[in-house]
Design a protein around this motif. Sequence first.
Motif, mmCIF file in Angstrom:
data_model
loop_
_atom_site.group_PDB
_atom_site.id
_atom_site.type_symbol
_atom_site.label_atom_id
_atom_site.label_comp_id
_atom_site.label_asym_id
_atom_site.label_seq_id
_atom_site.Cartn_x
_atom_site.Cartn_y
_atom_site.Cartn_z
ATOM 1 N N TYR A 134 0.839 -1.195 0.000
ATOM 2 C CA TYR A 134 0.000 0.000 0.000
ATOM 3 C C TYR A 134 0.880 1.255 0.000
ATOM 4 N N VAL A 135 0.673 2.110 -0.985
ATOM 5 C CA VAL A 135 1.530 3.278 -1.198
ATOM 6 C C VAL A 135 1.420 4.295 -0.068
ATOM 7 N N PHE A 136 0.200 4.469 0.476
ATOM 8 C CA PHE A 136 -0.037 5.520 1.475
ATOM 9 C C PHE A 136 -0.141 4.957 2.895
ATOM 10 N N ALA A 137 0.556 3.869 3.178
ATOM 11 C CA ALA A 137 0.443 3.218 4.483
ATOM 12 C C ALA A 137 1.649 3.454 5.386
ATOM 13 N N GLY A 138 2.605 4.274 4.958
ATOM 14 C CA GLY A 138 3.825 4.421 5.748
ATOM 15 C C GLY A 138 4.644 3.144 5.659
ATOM 16 N N TYR A 139 5.052 2.625 6.820
ATOM 17 C CA TYR A 139 5.799 1.360 6.842
ATOM 18 C C TYR A 139 4.874 0.145 6.861
ATOM 19 N N GLN A 140 3.593 0.350 7.147
ATOM 20 C CA GLN A 140 2.645 -0.770 7.296
ATOM 21 C C GLN A 140 2.046 -1.150 5.937
ATOM 22 N N ILE A 141 2.916 -1.555 5.003
ATOM 23 C CA ILE A 141 2.497 -1.716 3.607
ATOM 24 C C ILE A 141 1.633 -2.939 3.352
ATOM 25 N N ASP A 142 1.527 -3.844 4.313
ATOM 26 C CA ASP A 142 0.790 -5.093 4.084
ATOM 27 C C ASP A 142 -0.700 -4.984 4.394
ATOM 28 N N ASP A 143 -1.110 -3.932 5.085
ATOM 29 C CA ASP A 143 -2.517 -3.778 5.466
ATOM 30 C C ASP A 143 -3.082 -2.477 4.909
ATOM 31 N N ALA A 144 -4.352 -2.528 4.503
ATOM 32 C CA ALA A 144 -5.010 -1.331 3.978
ATOM 33 C C ALA A 144 -4.965 -0.223 5.018
ATOM 34 N N PRO A 145 -4.438 0.943 4.680
ATOM 35 C CA PRO A 145 -4.285 2.009 5.689
ATOM 36 C C PRO A 145 -5.587 2.691 6.079
ATOM 37 N N PHE A 146 -6.562 2.725 5.171
ATOM 38 C CA PHE A 146 -7.812 3.438 5.446
ATOM 39 C C PHE A 146 -8.983 2.457 5.487
ATOM 40 N N VAL A 147 -9.756 2.556 6.557
ATOM 41 C CA VAL A 147 -10.894 1.648 6.756
ATOM 42 C C VAL A 147 -12.134 2.483 7.032
ATOM 43 N N ILE A 148 -13.199 2.242 6.272
ATOM 44 C CA ILE A 148 -14.437 2.997 6.441
ATOM 45 C C ILE A 148 -15.303 2.348 7.512
ATOM 46 N N GLN A 149 -15.953 3.157 8.331
ATOM 47 C CA GLN A 149 -16.806 2.685 9.410
ATOM 48 C C GLN A 149 -18.280 2.746 8.988
ATOM 49 N N THR A 150 -19.136 2.229 9.829
ATOM 50 C CA THR A 150 -20.568 2.172 9.496
ATOM 51 C C THR A 150 -21.190 3.560 9.356
ATOM 52 N N ASP A 151 -20.618 4.548 10.051
ATOM 53 C CA ASP A 151 -21.158 5.913 9.958
ATOM 54 C C ASP A 151 -20.492 6.719 8.848
ATOM 55 N N ASN A 152 -19.731 6.010 7.993
ATOM 56 C CA ASN A 152 -19.018 6.622 6.864
ATOM 57 C C ASN A 152 -17.810 7.461 7.272
ATOM 58 N N SER A 153 -17.432 7.407 8.537
ATOM 59 C CA SER A 153 -16.158 8.009 8.923
ATOM 60 C C SER A 153 -15.047 7.046 8.499
ATOM 61 N N VAL A 154 -13.837 7.565 8.344
ATOM 62 C CA VAL A 154 -12.717 6.756 7.856
ATOM 63 C C VAL A 154 -11.567 6.832 8.849
ATOM 64 N N ASP A 155 -11.069 5.674 9.254
ATOM 65 C CA ASP A 155 -9.940 5.598 10.194
ATOM 66 C C ASP A 155 -8.648 5.306 9.433
ATOM 67 N N TYR A 156 -7.558 5.905 9.915
ATOM 68 C CA TYR A 156 -6.235 5.638 9.343
ATOM 69 C C TYR A 156 -5.498 4.658 10.244
ATOM 70 N N ARG A 157 -5.029 3.545 9.666
ATOM 71 C CA ARG A 157 -4.359 2.512 10.454
ATOM 72 C C ARG A 157 -2.907 2.300 10.036
ATOM 73 N N GLY A 158 -2.414 3.186 9.191
ATOM 74 C CA GLY A 158 -1.005 3.122 8.834
ATOM 75 C C GLY A 158 -0.183 3.925 9.827
ATOM 76 N N ASP A 159 1.025 4.305 9.431
ATOM 77 C CA ASP A 159 1.865 5.155 10.279
ATOM 78 C C ASP A 159 2.443 6.275 9.427
ATOM 79 N N ASN A 160 3.349 7.034 10.003
ATOM 80 C CA ASN A 160 3.922 8.186 9.299
ATOM 81 C C ASN A 160 5.270 7.884 8.663
ATOM 82 N N GLY A 161 5.608 6.600 8.547
ATOM 83 C CA GLY A 161 6.901 6.224 7.990
ATOM 84 C C GLY A 161 7.049 6.626 6.531
ATOM 85 N N VAL A 162 8.243 7.127 6.194
ATOM 86 C CA VAL A 162 8.572 7.458 4.806
ATOM 87 C C VAL A 162 9.734 6.572 4.379
#
Length: 401
Positions: A134-162
Amino acid sequence: MRVSTAQFYNQSGMRMSNQQSSVNDQMSNLSSGKRVETAKDDAMAYSTLAGYKNDLANIEKYQRNITQAENHNSLIDTSLANAEGIMNELKDLMIQANNGVYSADDLASIYQQASQSLQQILDIANTKDETGGYVFAGYQIDDAPFVIQTDNSVDYRGDNGVRELQIAKNVSMASNQSGEHVFQKVPNAIGDFSATYNTNNSGIGVERAVVADASVYDSTANPADFTFEFISATELTITDGASNVTTINGYIPGQTIAFNGIEVKLNGNPLPGDKFTLKPEQDISVFDNIKSAIDWIDNKASAGDDPQVQVDFNQIIEQLSDSMNYLTSRRAEAGINLQVIDRQKSNHLDTELYLSSGRSSIEDLDFAKAISVFEQSQVALQAAQQTFTQVQGLNLFNYIR
């Protein structure tokens, strides 16, 4: 001087062995096309050649990193260009929905179109590169960084690694941008606070709300949130989170309201009873901005003539514009990286040409000269062999008649 038979054999054998070894080395050089293959051929030239080869090997490694960095930054550039387009389409849909001629059915159709924007941006934010990371996941490239919730809010689960790749001896290049940096950190269009309107009879809106003097602002003594309430058109109270009250008298529409190191500017003419709350929020997520736009379109038909509708419209439109500008700046960063990569690629090609020429001048064989020397060595070897054959057969009886 007496020369013993043993000495004669030893000297002759050594001489022919050396000549045969020389002929073999020359045959090897002719076969490979190389003048210097080992340190034995030319110790000083071999040392210089090793330096050339090492530098060329480093350039080859840098070129591989350049290819990867170029691919990733090109992917970021393309992805963010698509995101800009989607945001611009959503802005156009909001402007359409704000046109009073549209019916409830028209607005429902616009809402359906707008609703696709959130998923489209989410797909872009979860873009994968050629390796599946995943390009926009920081160092956590194996998991989707953005996850949508039931209320249509979106959580970021990556990190700030470059992740950086070395593309020259002293040059490293980023091959990604963190999703939080790209999609979660859009500067708030009105400053350091966001406004929630409790009662808005006049249609006033917060144009600007910033911490103007950090040395005066005390979030402990005067904690957020800050509630503004107009007692009259010229008088308002500001109540902080600790119930401390600041009274502003003689308010004139358009003036800057200053208190506790904070400055607030409103547009419109307030009415008694107008009330809104400011909460600290320096950055606004692209996803929150899109969700606000979609919700506004969804509620437009039922909002009627509520003045708050236009206030929200202005605020969302301004934030959409800022979001697009921010995405453009992130895209520009990828573009700058591509320019640096392109220059470095050109530098490597020039250096590679110079090094290859230097290596060739030392390593490559002059075939005309090498063939001439090889033929001379062969003649010398044959002569030595024939001489040895003739001499080794002589003895004293050859001279007795």
